[in-house]
Design an enzyme around this catalytic site. Structure first.
Site, mmCIF file in Angstrom:
data_model
loop_
_atom_site.group_PDB
_atom_site.id
_atom_site.type_symbol
_atom_site.label_atom_id
_atom_site.label_comp_id
_atom_site.label_asym_id
_atom_site.label_seq_id
_atom_site.Cartn_x
_atom_site.Cartn_y
_atom_site.Cartn_z
ATOM 1 N N VAL A 58 0.971 -1.230 0.067
ATOM 2 C CA VAL A 58 0.041 0.051 -0.253
ATOM 3 C C VAL A 58 1.010 1.285 -0.032
ATOM 4 O O VAL A 58 0.435 2.521 -0.181
ATOM 5 C CB VAL A 58 -1.049 0.041 1.289
ATOM 6 C CG1 VAL A 58 -2.086 -0.981 1.096
ATOM 7 C CG2 VAL A 58 -0.088 -0.043 2.624
ATOM 8 N N TYR A 146 3.091 3.726 16.136
ATOM 9 C CA TYR A 146 1.882 3.116 15.830
ATOM 10 C C TYR A 146 0.520 4.236 16.449
ATOM 11 O O TYR A 146 -0.318 4.236 15.682
ATOM 12 C CB TYR A 146 1.883 1.873 16.591
ATOM 13 C CG TYR A 146 0.535 0.870 16.342
ATOM 14 C CD1 TYR A 146 0.616 0.416 15.157
ATOM 15 C CD2 TYR A 146 -0.312 0.919 17.095
ATOM 16 C CE1 TYR A 146 -0.549 -0.577 14.939
ATOM 17 C CE2 TYR A 146 -1.456 0.026 16.972
ATOM 18 C CZ TYR A 146 -1.566 -0.450 15.794
ATOM 19 O OH TYR A 146 -2.807 -1.284 15.539
HETATM 20 N N1 LIG Z 1 -5.087 -7.122 15.973
HETATM 21 C C1 LIG Z 1 -5.382 -6.241 16.971
HETATM 22 O O1 LIG Z 1 -5.517 -6.372 18.147
HETATM 23 C C2 LIG Z 1 -5.621 -4.663 16.450
HETATM 24 C C3 LIG Z 1 -6.005 -3.697 17.133
HETATM 25 C C4 LIG Z 1 -6.149 -2.525 16.708
HETATM 26 C C5 LIG Z 1 -5.956 -2.151 15.306
HETATM 27 N N2 LIG Z 1 -5.399 -3.040 14.538
HETATM 28 C C6 LIG Z 1 -5.318 -2.851 13.223
HETATM 29 O O2 LIG Z 1 -6.015 -3.508 12.349
HETATM 30 C C7 LIG Z 1 -5.636 -3.679 11.065
HETATM 31 C C8 LIG Z 1 -5.378 -5.473 10.855
HETATM 32 O O3 LIG Z 1 -4.430 -5.816 12.112
HETATM 33 P P1 LIG Z 1 -4.424 -7.437 12.041
HETATM 34 O O4 LIG Z 1 -4.148 -7.587 13.565
HETATM 35 O O5 LIG Z 1 -5.548 -8.086 11.402
HETATM 36 O O6 LIG Z 1 -2.911 -7.496 11.459
HETATM 37 P P2 LIG Z 1 -2.500 -9.017 10.698
HETATM 38 O O7 LIG Z 1 -1.171 -8.851 10.891
HETATM 39 O O8 LIG Z 1 -3.163 -10.181 11.267
HETATM 40 O O9 LIG Z 1 -2.747 -8.576 9.213
HETATM 41 C C9 LIG Z 1 -2.404 -7.629 8.463
HETATM 42 C C10 LIG Z 1 -2.362 -7.800 6.963
HETATM 43 O O10 LIG Z 1 -1.817 -6.645 6.464
HETATM 44 C C11 LIG Z 1 -0.921 -6.945 5.386
HETATM 45 N N3 LIG Z 1 0.120 -5.839 5.267
HETATM 46 C C12 LIG Z 1 0.943 -5.449 6.089
HETATM 47 N N4 LIG Z 1 1.884 -4.463 5.504
HETATM 48 C C13 LIG Z 1 1.327 -4.279 4.054
HETATM 49 C C14 LIG Z 1 1.439 -3.340 3.125
HETATM 50 N N5 LIG Z 1 2.380 -2.645 3.303
HETATM 51 N N6 LIG Z 1 0.668 -3.366 2.048
HETATM 52 C C15 LIG Z 1 -0.359 -4.499 2.122
HETATM 53 N N7 LIG Z 1 -0.435 -5.184 3.107
HETATM 54 C C16 LIG Z 1 0.196 -5.157 4.073
HETATM 55 C C17 LIG Z 1 -0.082 -8.360 6.001
HETATM 56 O O11 LIG Z 1 0.547 -9.163 4.950
HETATM 57 C C18 LIG Z 1 -1.273 -8.910 6.819
HETATM 58 O O12 LIG Z 1 -2.002 -9.850 5.903
HETATM 59 C C19 LIG Z 1 -4.285 -3.126 11.354
HETATM 60 O O13 LIG Z 1 -4.030 -1.723 10.612
HETATM 61 C C20 LIG Z 1 -3.996 -2.863 12.630
HETATM 62 O O14 LIG Z 1 -3.019 -1.971 13.045
HETATM 63 C C21 LIG Z 1 -5.137 -4.323 14.878
#
Ligand SMILES: NC(=O)c1ccc[n+]([C@@H]2O[C@H](COP(=O)([O-])OP(=O)(O)OC[C@H]3O[C@@H](n4cnc5c(N)ncnc54)[C@H](O)[C@@H]3O)[C@@H](O)[C@H]2O)c1
Length: 249
Positions: A58, A146
């Site tokens: 992205v 973050y």
């Molecule tokens: N899991 C949590 O507790 C949590 C809490 C708050 C916010 N979030 C946010 O939710 C979103 C998803 O988190 P998650 O826990 O499902 O993460 P995850 O690591 O399970 O999945 C993230 C996905 O994003 C992809 N990714 C990473 N960098 C990328 C890039 N530059 N271009 C395209 N794809 C990319 C990865 O390959 C992966 O498939 C994130 O933005 C995270 O910050 C997660």
């Protein structure tokens, strides 16, 4: 008459919250496009026929522009791709990681919103849902990049919403608490977070299922939220509502 399915693009849709979101939209009649650094094609195949997966970083501006301009239409964008912070003490945090985290979460979400928003404005309809976090709502130690990125995502959500409201494009965000995904599992495995301590801090005393966050994203993207734009909806089992007094209570 042949009905054209609405189209949702989910960044980071190969895993975690993005994968759950892709599955929910597919089950409710959307054609899903997954854009991810890895596993996008397989994740799209797992949803059944008619969906597609694209390898995309992205933060790669030409690649984002190429993907968006090749879309027939785009009804919903879910800006979900993300990475964790270093979780090191701030005096040990290196600039490279700081910049990388801001780049993926903030610049990546901006690029995707700009290019998909351009198409939505031309269609005079569309909804964007960005992923913020509790880390963008309250100050958490050792998460400078973050937290700043996620607070930036929440403000960019409001800024875009204000600009595009008259064009039929709504922009909202969700701010999840800790959900059990690969991102969180990696932090647990590295000893950077303690799940028991987290559960003790959360009023509902539990982690959140990725599917519960997907439902909030669905709501914000749906016609049920037609008068809602510019909000960041906490999906955090009560975390941000609770001003933890610690021993002072
Ligand atoms: N899991 C949590 O507790 C949590 C809490 C708050 C916010 N979030 C946010 O939710 C979103 C998803 O988190 P998650 O826990 O499902 O993460 P995850 O690591 O399970 O999945 C993230 C996905 O994003 C992809 N990714 C990473 N960098 C990328 C890039 N530059 N271009 C395209 N794809 C990319 C990865 O390959 C992966 O498939 C994130 O933005 C995270 O910050 C997660």
């Amino acid at each position: 008459m042949l009905m054209t399915k609405p189209v949702v693009l989910v960044t980071g849709g190969a895993d975690g919250i993005g994968r759950a979101t892709a599955a929910l939209f597919a089950s409710r009649g959307y054609r899903v496009i997954i854009a991810d650094l890895q596993g996008a094609e397989d994740a799209a195949l797992a949803l059944g026929p008619g969906h597609s997966g694209h390898r995309l970083d992205v933060t790669d501006e030409p690649a984002v522009c190429a993907l968006a301009s090749g879309l027939e239409r785009i009804d919903v964008l879910v800006n979900n791709a993300g990475i964790g912070d270093s979780h090191l003490p701030s005096v040990e945090q290196d600039l490279e990681t700081f910049r990388k985290v801001l780049d993926v979460h903030l610049a990546g979400a901006f690029l995707m919103a700009r290019e998909c928003g351009r198409r939505m404005i031309a269609q005079r309809s569309g909804a964007i849902v960005n992923l913020s976090s509790i880390a963008g709502v309250v100050g958490l130690p050792r998460r400078n990049a973050y937290g700043a990125a996620k607070a930036g995502v929440a403000m960019m959500t409001r800024s875009l919403a204000a600009e595009w409201a008259g064009s039929g494009v709504r922009v909202n965000a969700v701010a999840p608490g800790y959900a059990r995904t690969a991102l969180v599992e990696k932090l647990v495995a590295a000893g950077r977070i303690d799940l028991d301590a987290i559960k003790n801090r959360v009023p509902q005393g539990r982690l959140i299922d990725p599917e519960e966050i997907a439902e909030a994203i669905w709501f914000l993207a749906s016609p049920a939220a037609s008068a809602i734009t510019g909000v960041t909806l906490s999906v955090d089992a009560g975390w941000a509502a609770f001003g933890d007094f610690g021993d002072a209570s």
